[in-house]
Design a protein around this motif. Sequence first.
Motif, PDB file in Angstrom:
ATOM      1  N   LYS A  33     -57.918  44.757 -35.537  1.00  0.00           N
ATOM      2  CA  LYS A  33     -57.445  45.778 -34.595  1.00  0.00           C
ATOM      3  C   LYS A  33     -57.522  45.371 -33.125  1.00  0.00           C
ATOM      4  CE  LYS A  33     -56.966  48.595 -38.091  1.00  0.00           C
ATOM      5  NZ  LYS A  33     -55.850  48.303 -38.925  1.00  0.00           N
ATOM      6  N   VAL A  34     -57.181  44.123 -32.841  1.00  0.00           N
ATOM      7  CA  VAL A  34     -57.111  43.684 -31.455  1.00  0.00           C
ATOM      8  C   VAL A  34     -56.015  44.467 -30.729  1.00  0.00           C
ATOM      9  CG1 VAL A  34     -55.416  41.826 -31.784  1.00  0.00           C
ATOM     10  CG2 VAL A  34     -57.142  41.605 -30.011  1.00  0.00           C
ATOM     11  N   GLU A  35     -56.170  44.639 -29.442  1.00  0.00           N
ATOM     12  CA  GLU A  35     -55.137  45.285 -28.632  1.00  0.00           C
ATOM     13  C   GLU A  35     -54.018  44.260 -28.414  1.00  0.00           C
ATOM     14  OE1 GLU A  35     -54.532  47.225 -24.239  1.00  0.00           O
ATOM     15  OE2 GLU A  35     -56.564  47.132 -25.047  1.00  0.00           O
ATOM     16  N   VAL A  36     -52.943  44.396 -29.172  1.00  0.00           N
ATOM     17  CA  VAL A  36     -51.874  43.394 -29.206  1.00  0.00           C
ATOM     18  C   VAL A  36     -51.165  43.261 -27.862  1.00  0.00           C
ATOM     19  CG1 VAL A  36     -49.704  42.742 -30.335  1.00  0.00           C
ATOM     20  CG2 VAL A  36     -51.543  43.721 -31.671  1.00  0.00           C
ATOM     21  N   ASN A  37     -51.076  44.336 -27.111  1.00  0.00           N
ATOM     22  CA  ASN A  37     -50.330  44.302 -25.853  1.00  0.00           C
ATOM     23  C   ASN A  37     -51.221  44.306 -24.613  1.00  0.00           C
ATOM     24  OD1 ASN A  37     -47.627  44.149 -26.835  1.00  0.00           O
ATOM     25  ND2 ASN A  37     -47.870  46.243 -27.560  1.00  0.00           N
ATOM     26  N   ALA A  38     -52.455  43.841 -24.754  1.00  0.00           N
ATOM     27  CA  ALA A  38     -53.321  43.719 -23.576  1.00  0.00           C
ATOM     28  C   ALA A  38     -52.671  42.749 -22.597  1.00  0.00           C
ATOM     29  CB  ALA A  38     -54.695  43.207 -23.991  1.00  0.00           C
ATOM     30  N   ARG A  39     -52.771  43.066 -21.324  1.00  0.00           N
ATOM     31  CA  ARG A  39     -52.183  42.208 -20.285  1.00  0.00           C
ATOM     32  C   ARG A  39     -53.281  41.457 -19.549  1.00  0.00           C
ATOM     33  NH1 ARG A  39     -47.240  45.660 -17.675  1.00  0.00           N
ATOM     34  NH2 ARG A  39     -46.689  46.791 -19.552  1.00  0.00           N
ATOM     35  N   ALA A  46     -50.029  38.640 -24.942  1.00  0.00           N
ATOM     36  CA  ALA A  46     -50.126  37.450 -25.796  1.00  0.00           C
ATOM     37  C   ALA A  46     -48.735  36.977 -26.203  1.00  0.00           C
ATOM     38  CB  ALA A  46     -50.983  37.746 -27.020  1.00  0.00           C
ATOM     39  N   LEU A  47     -47.846  37.922 -26.517  1.00  0.00           N
ATOM     40  CA  LEU A  47     -46.481  37.530 -26.872  1.00  0.00           C
ATOM     41  C   LEU A  47     -45.814  36.814 -25.703  1.00  0.00           C
ATOM     42  CD1 LEU A  47     -44.119  37.441 -28.825  1.00  0.00           C
ATOM     43  CD2 LEU A  47     -43.489  39.742 -28.053  1.00  0.00           C
ATOM     44  N   GLY A  48     -46.073  37.269 -24.512  1.00  0.00           N
ATOM     45  CA  GLY A  48     -45.501  36.623 -23.335  1.00  0.00           C
ATOM     46  C   GLY A  48     -45.962  35.189 -23.151  1.00  0.00           C
ATOM     47  N   THR A  49     -47.127  34.859 -23.702  1.00  0.00           N
ATOM     48  CA  THR A  49     -47.614  33.484 -23.566  1.00  0.00           C
ATOM     49  C   THR A  49     -46.966  32.534 -24.567  1.00  0.00           C
ATOM     50  OG1 THR A  49     -49.518  33.693 -25.057  1.00  0.00           O
ATOM     51  CG2 THR A  49     -49.868  34.286 -22.744  1.00  0.00           C
ATOM     52  N   VAL A  50     -46.394  33.083 -25.652  1.00  0.00           N
ATOM     53  CA  VAL A  50     -45.777  32.210 -26.661  1.00  0.00           C
ATOM     54  C   VAL A  50     -44.270  32.382 -26.784  1.00  0.00           C
ATOM     55  CG1 VAL A  50     -47.846  31.975 -28.068  1.00  0.00           C
ATOM     56  CG2 VAL A  50     -46.228  33.783 -28.601  1.00  0.00           C
ATOM     57  N   LEU A  89     -46.842  38.587 -33.904  1.00  0.00           N
ATOM     58  CA  LEU A  89     -47.153  39.564 -32.857  1.00  0.00           C
ATOM     59  C   LEU A  89     -46.099  40.671 -32.824  1.00  0.00           C
ATOM     60  CD1 LEU A  89     -48.345  37.095 -30.094  1.00  0.00           C
ATOM     61  CD2 LEU A  89     -49.767  38.777 -31.285  1.00  0.00           C
ATOM     62  N   ARG A  90     -44.834  40.298 -32.908  1.00  0.00           N
ATOM     63  CA  ARG A  90     -43.758  41.307 -32.908  1.00  0.00           C
ATOM     64  C   ARG A  90     -43.890  42.257 -34.099  1.00  0.00           C
ATOM     65  NH1 ARG A  90     -40.548  36.636 -31.470  1.00  0.00           N
ATOM     66  NH2 ARG A  90     -40.011  36.771 -29.263  1.00  0.00           N
ATOM     67  N   GLN A  91     -44.228  41.717 -35.258  1.00  0.00           N
ATOM     68  CA  GLN A  91     -44.375  42.543 -36.463  1.00  0.00           C
ATOM     69  C   GLN A  91     -45.498  43.566 -36.323  1.00  0.00           C
ATOM     70  OE1 GLN A  91     -44.948  39.657 -39.565  1.00  0.00           O
ATOM     71  NE2 GLN A  91     -42.759  39.262 -39.788  1.00  0.00           N
ATOM     72  N   HIS A  92     -46.427  43.294 -35.426  1.00  0.00           N
ATOM     73  CA  HIS A  92     -47.561  44.201 -35.221  1.00  0.00           C
ATOM     74  C   HIS A  92     -47.470  44.930 -33.881  1.00  0.00           C
ATOM     75  CE1 HIS A  92     -48.983  41.710 -38.536  1.00  0.00           C
ATOM     76  NE2 HIS A  92     -49.622  42.810 -38.887  1.00  0.00           N
ATOM     77  N   GLY A  93     -46.259  45.076 -33.385  1.00  0.00           N
ATOM     78  CA  GLY A  93     -46.038  45.860 -32.173  1.00  0.00           C
ATOM     79  C   GLY A  93     -46.134  45.094 -30.876  1.00  0.00           C
ATOM     80  N   GLY A  94     -46.276  43.786 -30.956  1.00  0.00           N
ATOM     81  CA  GLY A  94     -46.383  42.979 -29.748  1.00  0.00           C
ATOM     82  C   GLY A  94     -45.102  42.982 -28.938  1.00  0.00           C
TER      83      GLY A  94
END
Length: 101
Positions: A33-39, A46-50, A89-94
């Motif tokens: 349950k990590v916060e997927v969209n933490a900035r 995190a998605l923005g980094t990859v 990440l996208r599949q989990h709301g990233g």
Amino acid sequence: ANINRKNRDGNTPLHGAAFLGQADVVALLIKNKVEVNARNGQDETALGTVAPEWNAGVQRITQFFARILQLEIDIVAIKAARPRIAETLRQHGGKTSEQLK
């Protein structure tokens, strides 16, 4: 331990794992349950980094951080893992920071 804890640059363990191509760690963090969209401090998720295309600049930055952290890395494996991590990440709301605006 707080899996959403940020370092002085605002990066979370998810930012680091994603950036360094650690797909198993990304999956484990998501499972817990990590916060997927933490900035981070640069307003990146995190998605923005990859999400950006791999290029020489991304490779140099990856190698630079690996040297600072004294990590042995497999640059080919990191490059190969990035699209898979982005999809996870996208599949989990990233989302990227731009998508969150």
